[in-house]
Design a protein around this motif. Structure first.
Motif, PDB file in Angstrom:
ATOM      1  N   TRP A 187      -5.796  -2.034   1.065  1.00  0.00           N
ATOM      2  CA  TRP A 187      -5.225  -0.692   0.954  1.00  0.00           C
ATOM      3  C   TRP A 187      -6.273   0.414   1.075  1.00  0.00           C
ATOM      4  O   TRP A 187      -5.951   1.580   1.218  1.00  0.00           O
ATOM      5  CB  TRP A 187      -4.379  -0.504  -0.307  1.00  0.00           C
ATOM      6  CG  TRP A 187      -4.885  -0.999  -1.618  1.00  0.00           C
ATOM      7  CD1 TRP A 187      -4.536  -2.171  -2.219  1.00  0.00           C
ATOM      8  CD2 TRP A 187      -5.783  -0.358  -2.539  1.00  0.00           C
ATOM      9  NE1 TRP A 187      -5.160  -2.296  -3.441  1.00  0.00           N
ATOM     10  CE2 TRP A 187      -5.927  -1.194  -3.671  1.00  0.00           C
ATOM     11  CE3 TRP A 187      -6.481   0.843  -2.535  1.00  0.00           C
ATOM     12  CZ2 TRP A 187      -6.744  -0.890  -4.759  1.00  0.00           C
ATOM     13  CZ3 TRP A 187      -7.293   1.165  -3.607  1.00  0.00           C
ATOM     14  CH2 TRP A 187      -7.417   0.308  -4.697  1.00  0.00           C
ATOM     15  N   ALA A 188      -7.550   0.038   1.069  1.00  0.00           N
ATOM     16  CA  ALA A 188      -8.602   1.038   1.283  1.00  0.00           C
ATOM     17  C   ALA A 188      -8.824   1.281   2.772  1.00  0.00           C
ATOM     18  O   ALA A 188      -9.115   2.402   3.184  1.00  0.00           O
ATOM     19  CB  ALA A 188      -9.902   0.578   0.640  1.00  0.00           C
ATOM     20  N   ALA A 189      -8.678   0.224   3.587  1.00  0.00           N
ATOM     21  CA  ALA A 189      -8.924   0.353   5.030  1.00  0.00           C
ATOM     22  C   ALA A 189      -7.994   1.380   5.693  1.00  0.00           C
ATOM     23  O   ALA A 189      -8.473   2.250   6.438  1.00  0.00           O
ATOM     24  CB  ALA A 189      -8.810  -1.013   5.704  1.00  0.00           C
ATOM     25  N   LYS A 199       0.185   5.366   6.195  1.00  0.00           N
ATOM     26  CA  LYS A 199       1.262   4.370   6.107  1.00  0.00           C
ATOM     27  C   LYS A 199       1.400   3.597   7.421  1.00  0.00           C
ATOM     28  O   LYS A 199       1.711   2.400   7.419  1.00  0.00           O
ATOM     29  CB  LYS A 199       2.578   5.051   5.732  1.00  0.00           C
ATOM     30  CG  LYS A 199       2.541   5.643   4.323  1.00  0.00           C
ATOM     31  CD  LYS A 199       3.733   6.510   4.021  1.00  0.00           C
ATOM     32  CE  LYS A 199       3.569   7.167   2.654  1.00  0.00           C
ATOM     33  NZ  LYS A 199       4.660   8.113   2.351  1.00  0.00           N
ATOM     34  N   ILE A 200       1.138   4.274   8.537  1.00  0.00           N
ATOM     35  CA  ILE A 200       1.158   3.596   9.838  1.00  0.00           C
ATOM     36  C   ILE A 200       0.016   2.594   9.912  1.00  0.00           C
ATOM     37  O   ILE A 200       0.194   1.455  10.358  1.00  0.00           O
ATOM     38  CB  ILE A 200       1.060   4.628  10.985  1.00  0.00           C
ATOM     39  CG1 ILE A 200       2.325   5.491  11.035  1.00  0.00           C
ATOM     40  CG2 ILE A 200       0.846   3.921  12.325  1.00  0.00           C
ATOM     41  CD1 ILE A 200       2.228   6.662  11.992  1.00  0.00           C
ATOM     42  N   TYR A 201      -1.166   3.005   9.448  1.00  0.00           N
ATOM     43  CA  TYR A 201      -2.311   2.086   9.450  1.00  0.00           C
ATOM     44  C   TYR A 201      -2.078   0.909   8.494  1.00  0.00           C
ATOM     45  O   TYR A 201      -2.555  -0.199   8.735  1.00  0.00           O
ATOM     46  CB  TYR A 201      -3.591   2.821   9.081  1.00  0.00           C
ATOM     47  CG  TYR A 201      -4.225   3.588  10.226  1.00  0.00           C
ATOM     48  CD1 TYR A 201      -4.432   2.973  11.457  1.00  0.00           C
ATOM     49  CD2 TYR A 201      -4.615   4.913  10.082  1.00  0.00           C
ATOM     50  CE1 TYR A 201      -5.008   3.661  12.512  1.00  0.00           C
ATOM     51  CE2 TYR A 201      -5.200   5.612  11.132  1.00  0.00           C
ATOM     52  CZ  TYR A 201      -5.395   4.975  12.343  1.00  0.00           C
ATOM     53  OH  TYR A 201      -5.976   5.661  13.390  1.00  0.00           O
ATOM     54  N   SER A 237       0.784  -1.243   0.000  1.00  0.00           N
ATOM     55  CA  SER A 237       0.000   0.000   0.000  1.00  0.00           C
ATOM     56  C   SER A 237       0.818   1.296   0.000  1.00  0.00           C
ATOM     57  O   SER A 237       0.351   2.302  -0.545  1.00  0.00           O
ATOM     58  CB  SER A 237      -0.985   0.004   1.172  1.00  0.00           C
ATOM     59  OG  SER A 237      -0.315  -0.163   2.390  1.00  0.00           O
ATOM     60  N   PRO A 238       2.058   1.347   0.583  1.00  0.00           N
ATOM     61  CA  PRO A 238       2.818   2.609   0.502  1.00  0.00           C
ATOM     62  C   PRO A 238       3.034   3.095  -0.928  1.00  0.00           C
ATOM     63  O   PRO A 238       3.091   4.303  -1.182  1.00  0.00           O
ATOM     64  CB  PRO A 238       4.150   2.259   1.175  1.00  0.00           C
ATOM     65  CG  PRO A 238       3.799   1.179   2.136  1.00  0.00           C
ATOM     66  CD  PRO A 238       2.742   0.374   1.453  1.00  0.00           C
ATOM     67  N   LEU A 239       3.174   2.167  -1.890  1.00  0.00           N
ATOM     68  CA  LEU A 239       3.345   2.564  -3.294  1.00  0.00           C
ATOM     69  C   LEU A 239       2.140   3.356  -3.784  1.00  0.00           C
ATOM     70  O   LEU A 239       2.276   4.338  -4.517  1.00  0.00           O
ATOM     71  CB  LEU A 239       3.542   1.323  -4.173  1.00  0.00           C
ATOM     72  CG  LEU A 239       4.786   0.470  -3.909  1.00  0.00           C
ATOM     73  CD1 LEU A 239       4.769  -0.775  -4.781  1.00  0.00           C
ATOM     74  CD2 LEU A 239       6.054   1.279  -4.158  1.00  0.00           C
ATOM     75  N   LEU A 240       0.954   2.937  -3.363  1.00  0.00           N
ATOM     76  CA  LEU A 240      -0.271   3.617  -3.783  1.00  0.00           C
ATOM     77  C   LEU A 240      -0.487   4.906  -2.994  1.00  0.00           C
ATOM     78  O   LEU A 240      -0.928   5.911  -3.549  1.00  0.00           O
ATOM     79  CB  LEU A 240      -1.475   2.680  -3.585  1.00  0.00           C
ATOM     80  CG  LEU A 240      -1.470   1.408  -4.438  1.00  0.00           C
ATOM     81  CD1 LEU A 240      -2.549   0.449  -3.968  1.00  0.00           C
ATOM     82  CD2 LEU A 240      -1.688   1.747  -5.901  1.00  0.00           C
ATOM     83  N   LEU A 241      -0.178   4.873  -1.686  1.00  0.00           N
ATOM     84  CA  LEU A 241      -0.390   6.053  -0.842  1.00  0.00           C
ATOM     85  C   LEU A 241       0.492   7.229  -1.268  1.00  0.00           C
ATOM     86  O   LEU A 241       0.145   8.387  -1.031  1.00  0.00           O
ATOM     87  CB  LEU A 241      -0.111   5.696   0.624  1.00  0.00           C
ATOM     88  CG  LEU A 241      -1.116   4.716   1.255  1.00  0.00           C
ATOM     89  CD1 LEU A 241      -0.581   4.176   2.577  1.00  0.00           C
ATOM     90  CD2 LEU A 241      -2.467   5.388   1.466  1.00  0.00           C
TER      91      LEU A 241
END
Length: 402
Positions: free
Chosen positions: A114-116, A342-344, A59-63
């Motif tokens: 990655w939505a949560a 990113k923490i979540y 998910s960091p790549l998307l965030l």
């Protein structure tokens, strides 16, 4: 909390969560009728968690590349489309291959993974800082109410309409959630982050943020212990406890679960009612209820009186809720808007992986020894987490990130 975007977020998320429950209930019903295999049914939660774990890692790549609102909308819209295809496949009986059906579970969980974090990180953007505790309490009340009624309602709807129709209802719930998510207005303008190094560096960002901060690191040490310990509340272990220790029918598994979720709802109301006192004493709430959860888990595991087990389960639910709201508030008040999702994501990956591992370990422990040993081990792990929190109490203070 009168913000319209906050209203769209919690209603949309509630529709999505209810849909998640309905589709799992419907799918389990369909798989059980077609296979009658407990192993196949066990694959559903396993691939659900595995999908979330992989998603949490990536998910960091998307965030870094998309806004929180975009991630929430694209995820929910994609889940809606996938589930619509699954509903068509099941309705027309185009395939009976279990792996094809399970693959949908994995992909939907991956999208949700990655939505949560994006949804959780959106909440503090939509309410004033002095309303964070109240907003977290309200969000938790709604979420646990959906959990409380969703499984029972899903089972009832499956019995009345069949699993295929329940999945069609889920498509409608997902569609409503998608529309509501599009109405959210994010007050913080998104700035795309361009990485100068390799993508592997981006994947480590969330973990590095957590590791560098004493507060975040301490909170996640507690989360690791709890992720291992709280697996004793899964159905396979509770079924054994109800049968062998309480000497009751399977219906008591439902009563215990209901008591636990009622406790979580009550905990949300308590926190909402005593917002100011709660916010001033976040550290003490976190430490006190960490010890409380450990003690209540031990008492629950050792009791042989059925009605007393309901009482301990409800008190455990209250304690879990108050401690979780305190932990979330620490993060939301301390982390920057860039750090928080990113923490979540790190949390999602950690909890998903540890849940899958500890499910197998505690399942084996329960099979080899008395089920009460599992609850004693769980209580010890929770006790270690509480002692760790007490020893490191100085780090539990809100420090705004630069």
């Amino acid at each position: 909390m009168k913000n319209k975007s906050f209203r769209f977020l919690w209603i949309g998320q509630s529709m999505a969560n209810l849909g998640d429950i309905f589709y799992i209930v419907g799918l389990i019903s369909i798989l059980y009728i077609s296979t009658e295999s407990p192993f196949i049914l066990a694959l559903v939660p396993f691939f659900n968690m595995f999908g979330r774990f992989i998603s949490g890692l990536l998910s960091p790549l998307l965030l870094n590349r998309y806004s929180l609102k975009s991630l929430i909308i694209y995820s929910q819209a994609s889940k809606t489309l996938l589930l619509f295809f699954l509903a068509i496949i099941l309705a027309l009986n185009l395939t009976s291959n279990v792996l094809v059906i399970i693959s949908f579970v994995f992909v939907i969980a991956f999208l949700d993974g990655w939505a949560a974090p994006a949804s959780q990180a959106m909440l503090p953007r939509l309410v004033a800082e002095n309303e964070l505790v109240k907003a977290n309490s309200f969000f938790s009340i709604v979420s646990e109410t959906v959990n409380l009624g969703g499984w029972a309602l899903g089972g009832l709807v499956v019995a009345l309409l069949s699993g295929q129709n329940v999945i069609l209802i889920t498509v409608a719930l997902y569609l409503i959630a998608t529309v509501l998510m599009t109405r959210i207005i994010d007050p913080i303008k998104f700035k795309r982050k361009f990485s100068e190094g390799r993508r592997s560096g981006e994947l480590k960002e969330g973990w590095q943020i957590v590791w560098r901060s004493p507060l975040y690191k301490s909170l996640h040490v507690i989360i690791v212990f709890e992720a291992f310990a709280n697996v004793v509340w899964i159905a396979s272990i509770l079924y054994v406890f109800v049968s062998e220790v309480l000497g009751k029918s399977e219906a008591w598994w439902g009563y215990i679960n209901t008591s636990f979720f009622v406790g979580m709802v009550v905990g949300g109301f308590i926190c909402s009612y005593f917002t100011l006192a709660f916010e001033k004493n976040l550290k003490y709430v976190l430490i006190t209820f960490s010890f409380g959860i450990s003690i209540l888990t031990l008492l629950f595991g050792l009791t042989t009186i059925a009605w007393l087990s309901l009482f301990f389960a409800e008190l455990n639910g209250i304690s879990q809720q108050l401690k979780a709201i305190a932990s979330n508030t620490f993060l939301q008040k301390s982390a920057s808007t860039e750090e928080l999702p990113k923490i979540y994501a790190v949390q999602s990956a950690l909890v998903s992986l540890l849940f899958a591992i500890s499910s197998l370990l505690f399942g084996a422990l329960t099979e080899i020894w008395d089920v009460r040993i599992s609850f004693i081990v769980s209580a010890v792990l929770l006790g270690i987490a509480a002692i760790y929190a007490a020893i490191n109490h100085r780090v539990f203070s809100v420090e705004k990130s630069s």
